[in-house]
Design an enzyme around this catalytic site. Structure first.
Site, PDB file in Angstrom:
ATOM      1  N   HIS A 102      -7.648   4.257  26.754  1.00 47.50           N
ATOM      2  CA  HIS A 102      -8.895   4.677  26.125  1.00 47.50           C
ATOM      3  C   HIS A 102      -8.607   5.904  25.251  1.00 47.50           C
ATOM      4  O   HIS A 102      -7.509   6.476  25.303  1.00 47.50           O
ATOM      5  CB  HIS A 102      -9.958   5.019  27.190  1.00 47.50           C
ATOM      6  CG  HIS A 102      -9.609   6.144  28.085  1.00 47.50           C
ATOM      7  ND1 HIS A 102      -9.227   5.991  29.396  1.00 47.50           N
ATOM      8  CD2 HIS A 102      -9.564   7.483  27.849  1.00 47.50           C
ATOM      9  CE1 HIS A 102      -8.972   7.160  29.938  1.00 47.50           C
ATOM     10  NE2 HIS A 102      -9.164   8.085  29.021  1.00 47.50           N
TER      11      HIS A 102
HETATM   12  P1  TYD Z   1     -10.327   6.339  34.673  1.00 50.30           P
HETATM   13  O1  TYD Z   1     -10.951   6.924  33.448  1.00 50.30           O
HETATM   14  O2  TYD Z   1     -10.235   4.846  34.752  1.00 50.30           O
HETATM   15  O3  TYD Z   1      -8.889   6.945  34.917  1.00 50.30           O
HETATM   16  P2  TYD Z   1      -7.644   6.947  33.874  1.00 50.30           P
HETATM   17  O4  TYD Z   1      -8.087   7.774  32.705  1.00 50.30           O
HETATM   18  O5  TYD Z   1      -6.503   7.575  34.610  1.00 50.30           O
HETATM   19  O6  TYD Z   1      -7.370   5.547  33.459  1.00 50.30           O
HETATM   20  O7  TYD Z   1     -11.129   6.890  35.932  1.00 50.30           O
HETATM   21  C1  TYD Z   1     -11.126   6.240  37.187  1.00 50.30           C
HETATM   22  C2  TYD Z   1     -12.472   6.434  37.839  1.00 50.30           C
HETATM   23  O8  TYD Z   1     -12.699   7.813  38.113  1.00 50.30           O
HETATM   24  C3  TYD Z   1     -13.627   5.953  36.971  1.00 50.30           C
HETATM   25  O9  TYD Z   1     -14.513   5.219  37.796  1.00 50.30           O
HETATM   26  C4  TYD Z   1     -14.312   7.215  36.496  1.00 50.30           C
HETATM   27  C5  TYD Z   1     -13.955   8.231  37.573  1.00 50.30           C
HETATM   28  N1  TYD Z   1     -13.811   9.593  37.043  1.00 50.30           N
HETATM   29  C6  TYD Z   1     -14.745  10.555  37.404  1.00 50.30           C
HETATM   30  O10 TYD Z   1     -15.730  10.281  38.108  1.00 50.30           O
HETATM   31  N2  TYD Z   1     -14.579  11.823  36.944  1.00 50.30           N
HETATM   32  C7  TYD Z   1     -13.527  12.178  36.162  1.00 50.30           C
HETATM   33  O11 TYD Z   1     -13.410  13.370  35.776  1.00 50.30           O
HETATM   34  C8  TYD Z   1     -12.578  11.166  35.779  1.00 50.30           C
HETATM   35  C9  TYD Z   1     -11.407  11.503  34.883  1.00 50.30           C
HETATM   36  C10 TYD Z   1     -12.763   9.889  36.257  1.00 50.30           C
END
Ligand code: TYD
Length: 135
Positions: free
Chosen positions: A51
């Site tokens: 992303h």
């Molecule tokens: P995600 O964005 O998929 O992680 P990455 O960027 O490593 O691929 O995040 C995983 C889950 O965690 C998603 O359901 C959103 C949640 N999340 C939060 O609640 N707060 C945060 O600060 C972050 C980064 C993720």
């Protein structure tokens, strides 16, 4: 905001007892820290990320082990091996990012300048490319 990335050396206090890196939330990084999270327990063959963020500023610090951060600015991709606990990789603005090649023991700390906001995410690569053309 167009993407900008650079390395930052964190203050390191090392002596015969070990090492210590302090981070003042207001002043150590080039932005005020509003949120932190950490990633651990990743499988070596898994990729995270996929992303972009519209405006978020982040600092990635690999506290333990290593991983690879791949940053795509819409024109070219650069890869960074993160494995220095006293070094941060600052990411500001538009980059399509992937994290992969995690060591089993990897603990990746991420500091950010904004609270979590799902609306700041771009999950579609074509939409990301369109955003870089407008930036
Ligand atoms: P995600 O964005 O998929 O992680 P990455 O960027 O490593 O691929 O995040 C995983 C889950 O965690 C998603 O359901 C959103 C949640 N999340 C939060 O609640 N707060 C945060 O600060 C972050 C980064 C993720």
């Amino acid at each position: 905001m167009y993407g900008n990335t650079f390395n930052i050396e964190l203050p390191l206090f090392r002596d015969e007892r070990g090492s210590l890196v302090p981070i003042e939330l207001e002043s150590t990084l080039p932005f005020r820290v509003e949120r932190l999270y950490y990633i651990f327990g990743c499988q070596t063959n898994q990729t995270r990320g996929a992303h972009a963020h519209k405006s978020l500023k982040q600092c990635f610090i690999c506290l333990v082990g290593e991983c690879v951060l791949e940053l795509d600015n819409g024109n070219y991709i650069e890869t960074y091996r993160l494995n220095q606990p006293a070094q941060g990789r600052i990411i500001e603005g538009l980059f399509w990012r992937n994290l992969h090649s995690f060591s089993e023991d990897c603990i990746l700390l991420v500091l950010a300048d904004q609270p979590y906001d799902a609306k700041d995410y771009i999950h579609d690569y074509e939409a990301f490319l369109a955003a870089t053309r407008l930036a």
